[in-house]
Design an enzyme around this catalytic site. Structure first.
Site, PDB file in Angstrom:
ATOM      1  N   ASP A 103      41.629  34.470  41.618  1.00 43.13           N
ATOM      2  CA  ASP A 103      40.912  34.868  40.411  1.00 43.13           C
ATOM      3  C   ASP A 103      39.445  35.147  40.700  1.00 43.13           C
ATOM      4  O   ASP A 103      38.804  34.400  41.429  1.00 43.13           O
ATOM      5  CB  ASP A 103      41.018  33.748  39.364  1.00 43.13           C
ATOM      6  CG  ASP A 103      40.659  34.231  37.963  1.00 43.13           C
ATOM      7  OD1 ASP A 103      40.420  35.439  37.780  1.00 43.13           O
ATOM      8  OD2 ASP A 103      40.617  33.393  37.062  1.00 43.13           O
ATOM      9  N   ASP A 313      39.561  43.545  35.466  1.00 40.47           N
ATOM     10  CA  ASP A 313      40.157  42.218  35.572  1.00 40.47           C
ATOM     11  C   ASP A 313      41.624  42.301  35.979  1.00 40.47           C
ATOM     12  O   ASP A 313      42.408  42.985  35.332  1.00 40.47           O
ATOM     13  CB  ASP A 313      40.028  41.496  34.216  1.00 40.47           C
ATOM     14  CG  ASP A 313      40.485  40.052  34.282  1.00 40.47           C
ATOM     15  OD1 ASP A 313      40.415  39.457  35.373  1.00 40.47           O
ATOM     16  OD2 ASP A 313      40.923  39.524  33.249  1.00 40.47           O
TER      17      ASP A 313
END
Ligand SMILES: *[C@@H]1O[C@H](CO)[C@@H](O)[C@H](O)[C@H]1NC(C)=O
Ligand SMILES: *[C@@H]1O[C@H](CO)[C@@H](O)[C@H](O)[C@H]1NC(C)=O
Length: 433
Positions: A103, A313
């Site tokens: 992430d 993202d």
């Protein structure tokens, strides 16, 4: 501070490799979608549609976290404890494999450590620092500790303590250490990096999953994998996400260094803007449907950094758009689509019936960045939520920043160059990577 860290890691790197080799150094690892058949998180009692609905829930919570971050109502560096992709790496000597959530939204990589005071249940054994001969504690009074957001332990033992608090209430608290990490590329010999700093979590609670053992940070800060391996990979990484990851046993890929260079026909690029060392964003100019550029109505809404920018993202399936971008898109889509409307589906606003087994045909959507147009296909804009029902994977984000989600990035090689501050996109069949 950045210079100090760079020297620190350069020195450790030079001891294992000569400079001549650095120039063309590149490797590739698997990026595993959490719901794919390759993932330890794959839920065998969940149908494809169950997994999609769970992904939508995750997307919604993540959007909430991004909104809080952008509006400044939440000050922690951390976003959300769920993402969509996992990565394996090994820590220590001998190498001990962990599988972490990959992430960008985490300042530090961390794993649960033994002996644990208060850990969430983990199926795989915990990393035990005592068993690694290369494990070193980071001093609490060191500049390195400070640069990673760590604090000197109040117990007077000069340990470097960290406390990561995620927006959904999850947290990881522990000690920052350094050790050798090893990545196993899809081809070639294992890649090692000495003195990699990691968090050893002794108190970790919340919405983490018992199959994953921590988080691998891929952002732009000093604790991220990208920054720490900088001298090896030259600030370059890229990924290519396969379509239909939910029912697939094909893994997506993440490339580093020279393997992450995105070049050749069809490449477009735009400037990279980094928010608080965490989020990657680009300048967003608008959207076209078919060949028609949509007029944006003027909005006075100020989102600071996120005004006229869109976050790239990989941790969320949906693309979220402020009203001024979303409303014209929905209107144009409704005008062009001839299919029967199917009503909303949870957070999804625009759905159509295609009939069983029939794939959707939708107008081409182009996302315009400064100097780069991203021509999206049907797989990037619509996804199947029930038999013969497809919904637009773009939703309005009231009061929040624009976010380009992972559905929109499927079958693009997306490359980041942190040194040149550029993002590259190239249409690619990611299943052939
Ligand atoms: C697996 O999927 C089923 C069906 O959707 C669901 O009820 C269950 O809670 C899921 N299990 C986990 C661990 O998420
Ligand atoms: C939006 O408003 C600003 C300030 O009034 C103005 O400068 C700008 O040209 C307007 N943009 C559009 C597209 O109308």
């Amino acid at each position: 501070m950045a210079a100090l860290i760079f020297t620190f890691f350069s020195l450790s790197f030079l001891s294992i490799c000569s400079l001549a080799e650095v120039k063309n150094y590149g490797f590739t690892v698997d990026l595993i979608h959490r719901d794919s058949l390759l993932s330890p998180l794959h839920n065998f009692s969940a149908s494809y549609f169950d997994s999609i609905n769970t992904a939508l829930h995750r997307s919604k919570s993540r959007a909430f976290a991004f909104r809080a971050l952008a509006s400044g109502t939440h000050s922690t560096e951390l976003i959300y404890s769920h993402g969509d992709f996992l990565m394996k790496l090994s820590i220590g000597t001998p190498p001990f494999e962990i599988i972490g959530l990959a992430d960008t939204g985490s300042v530090l990589s961390w794993t649960q450590c033994a002996p644990c005071d208060n850990c969430y249940p983990q199926k795989q054994p915990l990393f035990a620092p005592k068993k690694s001969s290369t494990y070193k504690e980071v001093a609490g009074n060191s500049k390195l500790c400070k640069s990673l957001g760590g604090l000197s332990s109040i117990l007077g033992d000069n340990k470097c303590k960290y406390a990561l608090n995620y927006l959904d209430g999850s947290y990881s608290h522990g000690t920052i250490f350094s050790d050798t990490i090893t990545l196993n590329p899809t081809s070639g010999t294992p890649i090692s990096q000495k003195n990699f700093v990691f968090g050893c979590g002794y108190e970790n609670l919340g919405n983490f999953n018992n199959e994953a053992s921590g988080v691998i940070g891929l952002g732009g800060g000093p604790g991220s994998l990208i920054t720490q391996m900088n001298s090896l990979i030259n600030g370059k990484f890229s990924y290519c996400l396969v379509s239909n990851a939910y029912s697939n046993s094909k893994s997506s890929k993440m490339h580093f260094g020279s393997k992450a260079v995105v070049s050749g026909a069809g490449v477009v690029s735009t400037g990279l803007h980094i928010f608080k060392n965490l989020l990657y964003a680009v300048r967003f100019k608008g959207i076209s449907v078919g060949n028609k550029r949509l007029a944006m109505y003027n909005s006075s809404k100020v989102l600071g950094f996120f005004n006229e920018r869109i976050i790239i993202d990989s941790g969320t399936i949906l693309t979220l758009l402020p009203k001024k971008y979303y409303q014209p898109l929905e209107a144009a889509m409704k005008k062009e689509m001839k299919l029967e409307v199917a009503g909303a589906h949870g957070v999804l606003r625009l759905c159509y019936k295609t009939g069983n087994g029939i794939k959707i045909e939708a107008p081409k959507v182009t996302v315009h960045f400064v100097g780069a147009d991203l021509n999206l296909n049907n797989v990037n804009t619509f996804f199947r939520v029930a038999d013969g029902v497809y919904c637009l994977g773009f939703v309005p984000h009231e009061g929040g920043p624009a976010i380009l989600g992972n559905l929109a990035q499927v079958n693009f090689l997306v490359g980041y160059d942190l040194r040149k501050k550029k993002v590259f996109f190239k249409p690619t069949d990611c299943s052939k990577q």
